[in-house]
Scaffold this active site. Structure first.
Site, short mmCIF file in Angstrom:
data_model
loop_
_atom_site.label_atom_id
_atom_site.label_comp_id
_atom_site.label_asym_id
_atom_site.label_seq_id
_atom_site.Cartn_x
_atom_site.Cartn_y
_atom_site.Cartn_z
N TYR A 33 0.86 -1.10 -0.02
CA TYR A 33 -0.13 -0.03 0.04
C TYR A 33 0.97 1.28 0.09
O TYR A 33 2.11 1.13 0.08
CB TYR A 33 -0.87 0.06 1.17
CG TYR A 33 -0.33 0.14 2.42
CD1 TYR A 33 0.39 -0.67 3.21
CD2 TYR A 33 -0.65 1.47 3.14
CE1 TYR A 33 0.90 -0.44 4.24
CE2 TYR A 33 0.07 1.90 4.31
CZ TYR A 33 0.93 0.87 4.92
OH TYR A 33 1.50 1.06 6.22
N ARG A 52 8.58 4.27 -4.14
CA ARG A 52 8.46 3.16 -3.21
C ARG A 52 7.47 2.40 -3.39
O ARG A 52 7.73 1.12 -3.43
CB ARG A 52 8.22 3.76 -1.93
CG ARG A 52 8.43 2.81 -0.91
CD ARG A 52 8.06 3.42 0.66
NE ARG A 52 6.85 4.18 0.99
CZ ARG A 52 6.51 4.94 1.77
NH1 ARG A 52 7.29 5.09 2.95
NH2 ARG A 52 5.31 5.48 1.98
N ARG A 100 -6.84 -20.35 -2.43
CA ARG A 100 -5.89 -20.07 -1.35
C ARG A 100 -4.89 -21.23 -1.24
O ARG A 100 -5.21 -22.37 -1.40
CB ARG A 100 -6.68 -20.26 -0.13
CG ARG A 100 -5.90 -19.97 1.09
CD ARG A 100 -6.66 -19.87 2.50
NE ARG A 100 -5.70 -19.26 3.45
CZ ARG A 100 -4.64 -20.05 4.03
NH1 ARG A 100 -4.71 -21.22 3.82
NH2 ARG A 100 -4.06 -19.26 5.00
N HIS A 102 -0.37 -20.84 -0.22
CA HIS A 102 0.67 -20.06 0.19
C HIS A 102 1.51 -19.66 -1.12
O HIS A 102 1.82 -18.50 -1.21
CB HIS A 102 1.50 -20.38 1.26
CG HIS A 102 0.83 -20.69 2.52
ND1 HIS A 102 -0.41 -21.52 2.77
CD2 HIS A 102 1.22 -20.15 3.77
CE1 HIS A 102 -0.82 -21.14 4.18
NE2 HIS A 102 0.02 -20.59 4.68
N LYS A 149 6.31 -1.91 1.89
CA LYS A 149 5.23 -1.49 2.71
C LYS A 149 3.97 -2.34 2.48
O LYS A 149 3.30 -2.14 1.57
CB LYS A 149 5.08 0.09 2.08
CG LYS A 149 3.89 0.85 2.83
CD LYS A 149 4.15 2.35 2.79
CE LYS A 149 2.97 3.07 2.93
NZ LYS A 149 3.06 3.19 4.73
N GLU A 182 11.59 2.52 14.64
CA GLU A 182 10.55 3.48 14.13
C GLU A 182 9.38 3.54 14.82
O GLU A 182 9.14 2.78 15.61
CB GLU A 182 10.55 3.50 12.60
CG GLU A 182 9.97 2.02 12.27
CD GLU A 182 9.71 1.63 10.74
OE1 GLU A 182 9.64 2.70 10.06
OE2 GLU A 182 9.53 0.64 10.52
N LEU A 207 11.12 1.10 7.41
CA LEU A 207 10.14 1.55 6.34
C LEU A 207 11.21 3.17 5.94
O LEU A 207 11.40 3.91 6.66
CB LEU A 207 8.99 2.18 6.48
CG LEU A 207 8.18 2.42 5.20
CD1 LEU A 207 7.66 1.14 4.28
CD2 LEU A 207 6.86 3.11 5.50
#
Ligand code: PLP
Length: 287
Positions: A33, A52, A100, A102, A149, A182, A207
C-alpha cells in the site's frame, strides 16, 4: 469519510466497495500500500511515493497494475469524486485473487487495486502539533522486511493499540540493542544533546519513509546538522526535542515517551520550524 472508492477499474459507493474473499491481500497480507497526504486536492511527495510503491511491488514480484501516469489519473479522479481537498489518499495493490495456497498462483492473475480518500481536519492537526503528542515504547517484534510497505501490519496495529490504551498517539519499536527503530506508522527523530538532528538510517529494518526523505533534504537546506544514525531510548529521553514523520503526521512533535517528558514537555522550535518548512515544500511540489 470517503464516499467513493475505486475497486479494480470501477468507482463505486464505499458501502458497496468489496474485494473477493480469496484476494491474497485479505488472506495472506500479500499486498502493498501507499498513502499520500493531500494538500489542496494535490498529492504530496508524488515521486517518492510512486518510487517506493514500485520498489515494494518489485520486491514481491507483483506487477504494476498500470503505468504511473494512469495510476495518477485514478488517484486524482478518486480525490475529485470525493470532493476532498485536505486529506489522505490510500492505495492498496494485492497480488490478486486465487484459490488459497501460500505459494503464488501458477496461472497469472491480475493485481487487485483499491483506492480510498479520507478527509483530514488541518486545523485539528495543527492544534495537535502545537501541543505535541505522547509516545510509548514496545519491543521490536516485526519481520525482517519492514522496508517493503506491505499490509501485514498486525504488530503495528497491536503497538498502536498499546499506545492508545496508554493515552499516547504512537508507539516506538525498540530493538534488542535498546535502539529505537521507528514508529508503528511513522519514522522517529530526535534533536540530541549536541543539537544534532538524528533519525535511524535505512540500512536498518525500517520503512524508508517518504516524508523522512524529504525532511532530510529540507533540514539540510535549512542548515541543520543532520545524521542518519540510530538513537537509544535513553538518548531520546535526554534529547532536546523529538518528533515523528509520516504522510499522516507530517512532522509531529513528541513531548513525552513512556510518560517521561522530553524537552520540557512542549514542542521544540526545531520540530515546529521543520513542520512549517515540510508543509511549505510539500505544497510547492504536490501534483
Ligand atoms: N514507518 C512506518 C512503519 C509507517 O507505516 C509509515 C507510514 O505509514 C512511516 C514510517 C512513514 O512513512 P511515510 O513518510 O512515507 O508516510
Amino acid at each position: 469519510m470517503s464516499r467513493i472508492a475505486y475497486v479494480n477499474g470501477r468507482f463505486v459507493p464505499k458501502a458497496d466497495a468489496m474485494v473477493h474473499i480469496e484476494d491474497r491481500g485479505y488472506q495472506l497480507a500479500d499486498a502493498v500500500y501507499e498513502v499520500w497526504a493531500l494538500f489542496d486536492g494535490k498529492l504530496a511527495d508524488p515521486e517518492g511515493h510512486f518510487a517506493r510503491l514500485e520498489r515494494s511491488l518489485a520486491e514481491l514480484s507483483i506487477d504494476m497494475p498500470m503505468s504511473r501516469a494512469a495510476l495518477t489519473v485514478v488517484l486524482k479522479e478518486a480525490v475529485r469524486r470525493n470532493r476532498i481537498r485536505e486529506g489522505l489518499v490510500y492505495l492498496q495493490i494485492s497480488r490478486g485473487v486465487a484459490r488459497r495456497d501460500h505459494a503464488f498462483p501458477t496461472e497469472p492473475v491480475a493485481p487487485a487495486v483499491v483506492v480510498t480518500v479520507s478527509r483530514v481536519d488541518r486545523a485539528a492537526t495543527e492544534a495537535r502539533a502545537a501541543k505535541g503528542v505522547a509516545v510509548v515504547t514496545t519491543p521490536e517484534n516485526r519481520w525482517g522486511r519492514c522496508d517493503i510497505k506491505t499490509v501485514g501490519l498486525l504488530p503495528n496495529a497491536l503497538a498502536k493499540q498499546k499506545a492508545r490504551e496508554a493515552g499516547a498517539v504512537e508507539a516506538w519499536f525498540v530493538d534488542e540493542l535498546g535502539l529505537v527503530t521507528e514508529g508503528a506508522s511513522s519514522n522517529a527523530w530526535i534533536v540530541d544533546g549536541d543539537g544534532v538532528l538524528r533519525t535511524r538510517d535505512t540500512q536498518a529494518n525500517i520503512l524508508r519513509g517518504v516524508t523522512r526523505l524529504t525532511l532530510l533534504d529540507v533540514a539540510r537546506e535549512a542548515g541543520l546538522k543532520v545524521e542518519e544514525r540510530p538513537f537509544t531510548l535513553e538518548e531520546a529521553l535526554a534529547a532536546k526535542e523529538a518528533f515523528i514523520t509520516g504522510a499522516g503526521s507530517l512532522v509531529l512533535p513528541v513531548v513525552a515517551v513512556d510518560g517521561k517528558t522530553i524537552g520540557g514537555g512542549s514542542p521544540g522550535p526545531v520540530a515546529m520550524e521543520l513542520r512549517r518548512l515540510y508543509i511549505e515544500r510539500a505544497k510547492a511540489t504536490a501534483v
